[in-house]
Design a protein around this motif. Structure first.
Motif, PDB file in Angstrom:
ATOM      1  N   THR A 156      36.272  69.945  18.116  1.00  0.00           N
ATOM      2  CA  THR A 156      35.283  69.625  19.137  1.00  0.00           C
ATOM      3  C   THR A 156      33.954  70.191  18.677  1.00  0.00           C
ATOM      4  O   THR A 156      33.903  71.303  18.142  1.00  0.00           O
ATOM      5  CB  THR A 156      35.667  70.266  20.488  1.00  0.00           C
ATOM      6  N   ILE A 157      32.889  69.433  18.877  1.00  0.00           N
ATOM      7  CA  ILE A 157      31.559  69.902  18.507  1.00  0.00           C
ATOM      8  C   ILE A 157      30.740  70.079  19.771  1.00  0.00           C
ATOM      9  O   ILE A 157      30.553  69.136  20.537  1.00  0.00           O
ATOM     10  CB  ILE A 157      30.867  68.914  17.543  1.00  0.00           C
ATOM     11  N   TYR A 158      30.297  71.307  19.998  1.00  0.00           N
ATOM     12  CA  TYR A 158      29.402  71.604  21.112  1.00  0.00           C
ATOM     13  C   TYR A 158      27.987  71.554  20.540  1.00  0.00           C
ATOM     14  O   TYR A 158      27.591  72.416  19.766  1.00  0.00           O
ATOM     15  CB  TYR A 158      29.715  72.974  21.709  1.00  0.00           C
ATOM     16  N   ASN A 159      27.244  70.537  20.922  1.00  0.00           N
ATOM     17  CA  ASN A 159      25.950  70.247  20.306  1.00  0.00           C
ATOM     18  C   ASN A 159      24.804  70.447  21.285  1.00  0.00           C
ATOM     19  O   ASN A 159      24.670  69.704  22.254  1.00  0.00           O
ATOM     20  CB  ASN A 159      25.964  68.807  19.796  1.00  0.00           C
ATOM     21  N   PRO A 160      23.922  71.414  21.038  1.00  0.00           N
ATOM     22  CA  PRO A 160      22.794  71.641  21.938  1.00  0.00           C
ATOM     23  C   PRO A 160      21.750  70.520  21.888  1.00  0.00           C
ATOM     24  O   PRO A 160      20.899  70.442  22.766  1.00  0.00           O
ATOM     25  CB  PRO A 160      22.196  72.961  21.442  1.00  0.00           C
ATOM     26  N   ASN A 161      21.831  69.645  20.898  1.00  0.00           N
ATOM     27  CA  ASN A 161      20.879  68.540  20.774  1.00  0.00           C
ATOM     28  C   ASN A 161      21.304  67.299  21.541  1.00  0.00           C
ATOM     29  O   ASN A 161      20.527  66.360  21.683  1.00  0.00           O
ATOM     30  CB  ASN A 161      20.701  68.167  19.296  1.00  0.00           C
ATOM     31  N   ALA A 162      22.536  67.284  22.030  1.00  0.00           N
ATOM     32  CA  ALA A 162      23.045  66.135  22.778  1.00  0.00           C
ATOM     33  C   ALA A 162      22.530  66.200  24.212  1.00  0.00           C
ATOM     34  O   ALA A 162      22.761  67.174  24.918  1.00  0.00           O
ATOM     35  CB  ALA A 162      24.565  66.125  22.757  1.00  0.00           C
ATOM     36  N   THR A 163      21.812  65.162  24.615  1.00  0.00           N
ATOM     37  CA  THR A 163      21.322  65.105  25.984  1.00  0.00           C
ATOM     38  C   THR A 163      22.319  64.423  26.905  1.00  0.00           C
ATOM     39  O   THR A 163      22.259  64.587  28.115  1.00  0.00           O
ATOM     40  CB  THR A 163      19.972  64.365  26.057  1.00  0.00           C
ATOM     41  N   SER A 164      23.225  63.648  26.327  1.00  0.00           N
ATOM     42  CA  SER A 164      24.311  63.039  27.081  1.00  0.00           C
ATOM     43  C   SER A 164      25.431  62.715  26.106  1.00  0.00           C
ATOM     44  O   SER A 164      25.216  62.611  24.908  1.00  0.00           O
ATOM     45  CB  SER A 164      23.852  61.766  27.812  1.00  0.00           C
ATOM     46  N   SER A 165      26.630  62.582  26.650  1.00  0.00           N
ATOM     47  CA  SER A 165      27.771  62.208  25.820  1.00  0.00           C
ATOM     48  C   SER A 165      28.741  61.417  26.671  1.00  0.00           C
ATOM     49  O   SER A 165      28.651  61.411  27.898  1.00  0.00           O
ATOM     50  CB  SER A 165      28.452  63.446  25.227  1.00  0.00           C
ATOM     51  N   CYS A 166      29.667  60.753  26.006  1.00  0.00           N
ATOM     52  CA  CYS A 166      30.632  59.965  26.761  1.00  0.00           C
ATOM     53  C   CYS A 166      31.840  60.830  27.107  1.00  0.00           C
ATOM     54  O   CYS A 166      31.966  61.957  26.627  1.00  0.00           O
ATOM     55  CB  CYS A 166      31.041  58.727  25.966  1.00  0.00           C
ATOM     56  N   ALA A 167      32.708  60.312  27.907  1.00  0.00           N
ATOM     57  CA  ALA A 167      33.862  61.073  28.371  1.00  0.00           C
ATOM     58  C   ALA A 167      34.809  61.461  27.244  1.00  0.00           C
ATOM     59  O   ALA A 167      35.466  62.489  27.315  1.00  0.00           O
ATOM     60  CB  ALA A 167      34.618  60.270  29.429  1.00  0.00           C
ATOM     61  N   CYS A 168      34.848  60.664  26.185  1.00  0.00           N
ATOM     62  CA  CYS A 168      35.772  60.986  25.086  1.00  0.00           C
ATOM     63  C   CYS A 168      35.290  62.186  24.289  1.00  0.00           C
ATOM     64  O   CYS A 168      36.072  62.810  23.580  1.00  0.00           O
ATOM     65  CB  CYS A 168      35.960  59.777  24.168  1.00  0.00           C
ATOM     66  N   ASP A 183      34.590  73.841  17.168  1.00  0.00           N
ATOM     67  CA  ASP A 183      35.751  74.544  17.699  1.00  0.00           C
ATOM     68  C   ASP A 183      36.977  73.663  17.477  1.00  0.00           C
ATOM     69  O   ASP A 183      36.861  72.487  17.152  1.00  0.00           O
ATOM     70  CB  ASP A 183      35.548  74.831  19.194  1.00  0.00           C
ATOM     71  N   TYR A 184      38.138  74.236  17.652  1.00  0.00           N
ATOM     72  CA  TYR A 184      39.384  73.471  17.582  1.00  0.00           C
ATOM     73  C   TYR A 184      40.126  73.700  18.877  1.00  0.00           C
ATOM     74  O   TYR A 184      40.320  74.834  19.320  1.00  0.00           O
ATOM     75  CB  TYR A 184      40.249  73.910  16.391  1.00  0.00           C
ATOM     76  N   HIS A 185      40.508  72.611  19.508  1.00  0.00           N
ATOM     77  CA  HIS A 185      41.162  72.659  20.813  1.00  0.00           C
ATOM     78  C   HIS A 185      42.552  72.051  20.677  1.00  0.00           C
ATOM     79  O   HIS A 185      42.715  71.005  20.063  1.00  0.00           O
ATOM     80  CB  HIS A 185      40.322  71.868  21.827  1.00  0.00           C
ATOM     81  N   GLU A 186      43.525  72.710  21.254  1.00  0.00           N
ATOM     82  CA  GLU A 186      44.894  72.197  21.184  1.00  0.00           C
ATOM     83  C   GLU A 186      45.576  72.387  22.526  1.00  0.00           C
ATOM     84  O   GLU A 186      45.619  73.502  23.058  1.00  0.00           O
ATOM     85  CB  GLU A 186      45.653  72.942  20.082  1.00  0.00           C
ATOM     86  N   ASP A 187      46.064  71.284  23.095  1.00  0.00           N
ATOM     87  CA  ASP A 187      46.864  71.366  24.310  1.00  0.00           C
ATOM     88  C   ASP A 187      47.858  70.207  24.318  1.00  0.00           C
ATOM     89  O   ASP A 187      47.973  69.480  23.337  1.00  0.00           O
ATOM     90  CB  ASP A 187      45.989  71.406  25.575  1.00  0.00           C
ATOM     91  N   LEU A 188      48.545  70.015  25.417  1.00  0.00           N
ATOM     92  CA  LEU A 188      49.580  68.977  25.480  1.00  0.00           C
ATOM     93  C   LEU A 188      49.023  67.557  25.376  1.00  0.00           C
ATOM     94  O   LEU A 188      49.684  66.667  24.863  1.00  0.00           O
ATOM     95  CB  LEU A 188      50.368  69.113  26.792  1.00  0.00           C
ATOM     96  N   MET A 189      47.811  67.352  25.861  1.00  0.00           N
ATOM     97  CA  MET A 189      47.245  66.005  25.893  1.00  0.00           C
ATOM     98  C   MET A 189      46.503  65.616  24.613  1.00  0.00           C
ATOM     99  O   MET A 189      46.501  64.471  24.220  1.00  0.00           O
ATOM    100  CB  MET A 189      46.270  65.873  27.073  1.00  0.00           C
ATOM    101  N   LYS A 190      45.855  66.596  23.990  1.00  0.00           N
ATOM    102  CA  LYS A 190      44.983  66.258  22.865  1.00  0.00           C
ATOM    103  C   LYS A 190      44.746  67.480  21.995  1.00  0.00           C
ATOM    104  O   LYS A 190      44.602  68.581  22.497  1.00  0.00           O
ATOM    105  CB  LYS A 190      43.654  65.734  23.419  1.00  0.00           C
ATOM    106  N   SER A 191      44.691  67.240  20.710  1.00  0.00           N
ATOM    107  CA  SER A 191      44.359  68.304  19.771  1.00  0.00           C
ATOM    108  C   SER A 191      43.305  67.784  18.814  1.00  0.00           C
ATOM    109  O   SER A 191      43.357  66.626  18.399  1.00  0.00           O
ATOM    110  CB  SER A 191      45.593  68.730  18.967  1.00  0.00           C
TER     111      SER A 191
END
Length: 142
Positions: A113-125, A102-110
């Motif tokens: 983004t990858i939404y991954n069903p195989n990720a069991t955990s991820s970091c805040a970034c 997906d592509y996300h765009e807002d005032l803080m960050k653009s």
């Protein structure tokens, strides 16, 4: 001609190849529009979006993207419903199969983004992740 021993079949000519993992990813309309725009702006209107996974990041693996003017021999090329071609190398395929880009765009960050069903955990970034099988070498976020 090779002679065969009685009761023996023909010799095996080659070892069968390991089954390939097909990485199916989807690309949202927003991400497709941005990818097409970037490919055009960088002078690669017929190029592809390469999506890959490498060791690193604070969770063990991290995503990467680049422009691919052509696919390599063992790459998988996925033609998405949105018309964007996505290239995935064979080592990354099992880790991102089923993901949505997906592509996300807002005032803080653009950014993508990858939404991954195989990720069991991820970091805040959101740029690094871990799978159930583990692996990768975590590093501090910078």
């Amino acid at each position: 001609m090779t002679s065969l021993l009685p009761g023996m079949g023909a010799p095996i000519a080659a070892k069968p190849a390991a089954p390939a993992v097909t990485a199916m990813v989807t690309v949202t309309e927003k991400a497709a529009a941005k990818a097409k725009s970037i490919l055009q702006a960088k002078g690669h209107p017929d190029g592809m979006l390469r999506v890959f996974v490498v060791g690193g990041g604070c969770s063990g693996y991290q995503y990467g993207m680049s422009i691919a003017p052509a696919a390599e021999a063992e790459d998988q090329v996925i033609m998405t419903e949105t018309g964007v071609r996505v290239v995935i190398d064979r080592d990354s395929a099992p880790m991102i199969s089923g993901a949505e880009i997906d592509y996300h765009e807002d005032l803080m960050k653009s950014g993508f983004t990858i939404y991954n069903p195989n990720a069991t955990s991820s970091c805040a970034c959101g740029s690094s992740f871990q799978t159930a099988g583990g692996g990768g070498t975590p590093r501090p976020c910078s």
